[in-house]
Design a protein around this motif. Structure first.
Motif, PDB file in Angstrom:
ATOM      1  N   GLN A   1       0.816  -1.210   0.000  1.00 53.46           N
ATOM      2  CA  GLN A   1       0.000   0.000   0.000  1.00 53.46           C
ATOM      3  C   GLN A   1       0.852   1.265   0.000  1.00 53.46           C
ATOM      4  OE1 GLN A   1      -2.310  -1.259   3.468  1.00 53.46           O
ATOM      5  NE2 GLN A   1      -4.169  -1.026   2.276  1.00 53.46           N
ATOM      6  N   LEU A   2       2.022   1.177   0.635  1.00 55.76           N
ATOM      7  CA  LEU A   2       2.817   2.406   0.782  1.00 55.76           C
ATOM      8  C   LEU A   2       3.271   2.991  -0.563  1.00 55.76           C
ATOM      9  CD1 LEU A   2       3.147   3.736   3.403  1.00 55.76           C
ATOM     10  CD2 LEU A   2       5.337   2.618   3.703  1.00 55.76           C
TER      11      LEU A   2
ATOM     12  N   GLU B   1      14.115  -1.290  -2.683  1.00 57.67           N
ATOM     13  CA  GLU B   1      14.668  -0.410  -3.720  1.00 57.67           C
ATOM     14  C   GLU B   1      14.197   1.020  -3.559  1.00 57.67           C
ATOM     15  OE1 GLU B   1      13.674  -2.587  -7.275  1.00 57.67           O
ATOM     16  OE2 GLU B   1      15.525  -3.769  -7.129  1.00 57.67           O
ATOM     17  N   ASP B   2      12.948   1.180  -3.131  1.00 58.33           N
ATOM     18  CA  ASP B   2      12.442   2.546  -3.022  1.00 58.33           C
ATOM     19  C   ASP B   2      11.201   2.604  -2.129  1.00 58.33           C
ATOM     20  OD1 ASP B   2      12.499   5.289  -3.673  1.00 58.33           O
ATOM     21  OD2 ASP B   2      10.839   4.998  -5.069  1.00 58.33           O
ATOM     22  N   ILE B   3      11.120   3.680  -1.355  1.00 57.74           N
ATOM     23  CA  ILE B   3       9.897   3.959  -0.586  1.00 57.74           C
ATOM     24  C   ILE B   3       9.610   5.433  -0.774  1.00 57.74           C
ATOM     25  CG2 ILE B   3       8.799   4.006   1.682  1.00 57.74           C
ATOM     26  CD1 ILE B   3      10.816   1.975   2.673  1.00 57.74           C
ATOM     27  N   ASN B   4       8.370   5.731  -1.137  1.00 56.20           N
ATOM     28  CA  ASN B   4       8.005   7.128  -1.281  1.00 56.20           C
ATOM     29  C   ASN B   4       7.332   7.578   0.019  1.00 56.20           C
ATOM     30  OD1 ASN B   4       6.954   9.589  -1.900  1.00 56.20           O
ATOM     31  ND2 ASN B   4       6.336   9.013  -3.983  1.00 56.20           N
TER      32      ASN B   4
ATOM     33  N   VAL C   1      12.302   3.087   6.039  1.00 53.53           N
ATOM     34  CA  VAL C   1      11.234   4.086   6.209  1.00 53.53           C
ATOM     35  C   VAL C   1      11.829   5.360   6.801  1.00 53.53           C
ATOM     36  CG1 VAL C   1       9.139   4.657   7.515  1.00 53.53           C
ATOM     37  CG2 VAL C   1       9.313   2.431   6.380  1.00 53.53           C
ATOM     38  N   ALA C   2      12.720   5.199   7.781  1.00 52.66           N
ATOM     39  CA  ALA C   2      13.349   6.368   8.410  1.00 52.66           C
ATOM     40  C   ALA C   2      14.086   7.204   7.366  1.00 52.66           C
ATOM     41  CB  ALA C   2      14.312   5.917   9.513  1.00 52.66           C
ATOM     42  N   ALA C   3      14.777   6.534   6.453  1.00 51.31           N
ATOM     43  CA  ALA C   3      15.490   7.268   5.404  1.00 51.31           C
ATOM     44  C   ALA C   3      14.482   7.958   4.480  1.00 51.31           C
ATOM     45  CB  ALA C   3      16.387   6.318   4.618  1.00 51.31           C
ATOM     46  N   ALA C   4      13.390   7.261   4.167  1.00 52.95           N
ATOM     47  CA  ALA C   4      12.414   7.802   3.215  1.00 52.95           C
ATOM     48  C   ALA C   4      11.691   9.027   3.752  1.00 52.95           C
ATOM     49  CB  ALA C   4      11.405   6.720   2.829  1.00 52.95           C
ATOM     50  N   ILE C   5      11.443   9.070   5.062  1.00 51.45           N
ATOM     51  CA  ILE C   5      10.715  10.229   5.609  1.00 51.45           C
ATOM     52  C   ILE C   5      11.671  11.204   6.317  1.00 51.45           C
ATOM     53  CG2 ILE C   5       8.543   8.930   5.851  1.00 51.45           C
ATOM     54  CD1 ILE C   5       9.066   8.782   8.883  1.00 51.45           C
ATOM     55  N   GLN C   6      12.963  11.009   6.130  1.00 54.15           N
ATOM     56  CA  GLN C   6      14.001  11.839   6.778  1.00 54.15           C
ATOM     57  C   GLN C   6      13.743  11.950   8.280  1.00 54.15           C
ATOM     58  OE1 GLN C   6      12.354  14.315   4.136  1.00 54.15           O
ATOM     59  NE2 GLN C   6      13.171  12.822   2.714  1.00 54.15           N
TER      60      GLN C   6
END
Ligand code: ADP
Ligand code: ASP
Ligand code: MG
Length: 417
Positions: free
Chosen positions: A99-100, A114-117, A162-167
């Motif tokens: 879902q993310l 590979e990627d999380i937005n 997730v921490a990296a993706a949402i800074q």
């Protein structure tokens, strides 16, 4: 105000009461004004049960279906925690990997993120003050649209990604111990909690058996400069100061941030090892390739390799280790390639363990390993193989001496004090 990722492992969400406890930890942080994304594991024992069912259903099951089954554990806890949070008056929404989405490679059962937005999560922090409760361990492969999982212990990696993706300002890994210790505190009660551990050391500790963090999570933390804190979910939620920048636990950080560096930081061990010795193999160019080529093709990760210099100029012995789960497959591969390799016989041992000593200080100190060999000898522990690298060395020993060896080395390097 900070933005936090809070990850809770299996024992921390083992039943509804513990999930309530987790929710109180989360509420403490949101009450203090922090934006929070939670990452949860399956309830303790759940993933093992699901893996067992897959094996029972079919020994050679399809990895895509394995992932469809084992990803379900995290789906349940994410939903349950969202319900409990809502019940406490905290706005919360659960998110499955798809879902993310958390996009991963196609390597089912061992996929890489590979990627999380993170845009949608951040938007909801701002607009609705909504906590995101994310199912760890799972993702989706974009091209096939199929659910993937990240390998055992993978929720740690979900959390750091997730921490990296949402800074996020910090990624807190809540678990059943209150930090990273000099060795597994369940085996050595005298083990001490470390205040800080360098990424490089944590990488070695994790890959050599300390399961407190999945290796990949440490790699990601290092690359994306995520502040990872390992801490206990069993500390009373209300006793913790949410404003503190350095809560009780262990910070995984850059080497430069550690003021007092010890020579040895910690000791790790793994019983998930098997030894294979090929006797009287021909000593000529190309032999190593003829052995390790087929093993690599069969996806076996060979670890320690020891080869003797030939005495008679014609043949020698070659010993190496593989993960215990790959032992039979490796023996089959070597057996099939016998004509090509040319050897007399193959011996194997499955009751072996690898004990490793890790410390950045070893770079600048000689003789650290030699001390260990003496100490192990004084305990009558026989060493089957040795490997060394810049900041660690490992010995392969009989599995029955694992605990004795770990305790002996722990005392030897002054880690008991
Ligand atoms: P979780 O379910 O929270 O992910 P894990 O069981 O995966 O927890 O990891 C925590 C466990 O790791 C601890 O209970 C401990 O027994 C083990 N462990 C092994 N080595 C260490 C170490 N050096 N420091 C802390 N814990 C360790
Ligand atoms: N539930 C998964 C496992 O047991 C992932 C995790 O807990 O990190 O391996
Ligand atoms: Mg874990």
């Amino acid at each position: 105000m900070s933005r936090l990722v809070m990850k809770f492992g299996g024992t921390s969400v083992a039943d509804i009461e513990r999930i309530r406890n987790v929710a109180r930890h989360v509420k403490r942080e949101t009450d203090a004004g922090h934006e929070v994304a939670v990452v949860v594991s399956a309830m303790s024992g759940k993933t093992n049960e699901l893996v067992g069912w897959c094996r029972e259903a079919g020994a050679l099951h399809d990895a895509r279906e394995y992932d469809a089954v084992v990803a379900s554990g995290e789906q349940v806890t994410a939903g349950l925690l969202a319900i409990v949070l809502q019940d406490m008056g905290v706005t919360a929404r659960s998110w499955q990997g798809w879902q993310l989405p958390i996009l991963t490679s196609n390597a089912h059962a061992a996929a890489r993120i590979e990627d999380i937005n993170g845009t949608e999560l951040i938007k909801r922090f701002k607009e609705r003050k909504e906590v995101a409760v994310i199912a760890g361990f799972q993702g989706i492969h974009k091209e096939t649209g199929r659910i993937t999982t990240l390998g055992r212990g993978g929720s740690d990696t979900s959390a750091v990604a997730v921490a990296a993706a949402i800074q996020a300002d910090r990624c807190d890994i809540y678990t059943d111990v209150d930090g990273v210790y000099t060795t597994d505190p369940r085996v050595v009660p005298k083990a001490k909690r470390l205040d800080k551990v360098a990424f490089e050391e944590m990488l070695e500790l994790a890959s050599l058996g300390a399961k407190v963090l999945q290796v990949r999570s440490v790699e990601l933390g290092m690359v994306h400069k995520v502040r990872i804190f390992v801490r206990s979910s069993f500390d009373k939620p209300e006793d913790i100061d949410p404003k503190s920048n350095h809560p009780p636990g262990t910070l995984i950080c850059d080497e430069e941030d550690i003021v007092e560096q010890q020579v040895v930081t910690g000791i790790a061990f793994s019983k998930d090892e098997a030894q294979i010795s090929i006797r009287r193999v021909q000593d000529k160019p190309g032999i190593a390739a003829s052995i390790f080529g087929p093993l690599a093709a069969a996806n076996v990760n060979v670890d320690m390799i020891v080869q003797n210099v030939s005495g008679d100029g014609a043949t020698t012995d070659l010993t190496f280790t593989v993960p215990a789960s790959d032992y039979q497959r490796s023996m089959d591969v070597i057996g099939k390639a016998k004509a090509e390799i040319g050897y007399e016989k193959v011996d194997g041992a499955q009751d072996v363990a690898k004990v490793s000593v890790i410390g950045i200080g070893m770079r600048s100190h000689a003789g650290v390993a030699a001390e260990a060999f003496r100490a192990l000898a004084s305990r009558n522990i026989n060493i089957r193989a040795i490997t060394t690298s810049e900041i660690k060395f490992s010995v392969l020993i009989d599995a029955e001496y694992t605990e004795l060896a770990v305790r002996t080395l722990h005392a030897l390097y002054g880690l008991d004090k």
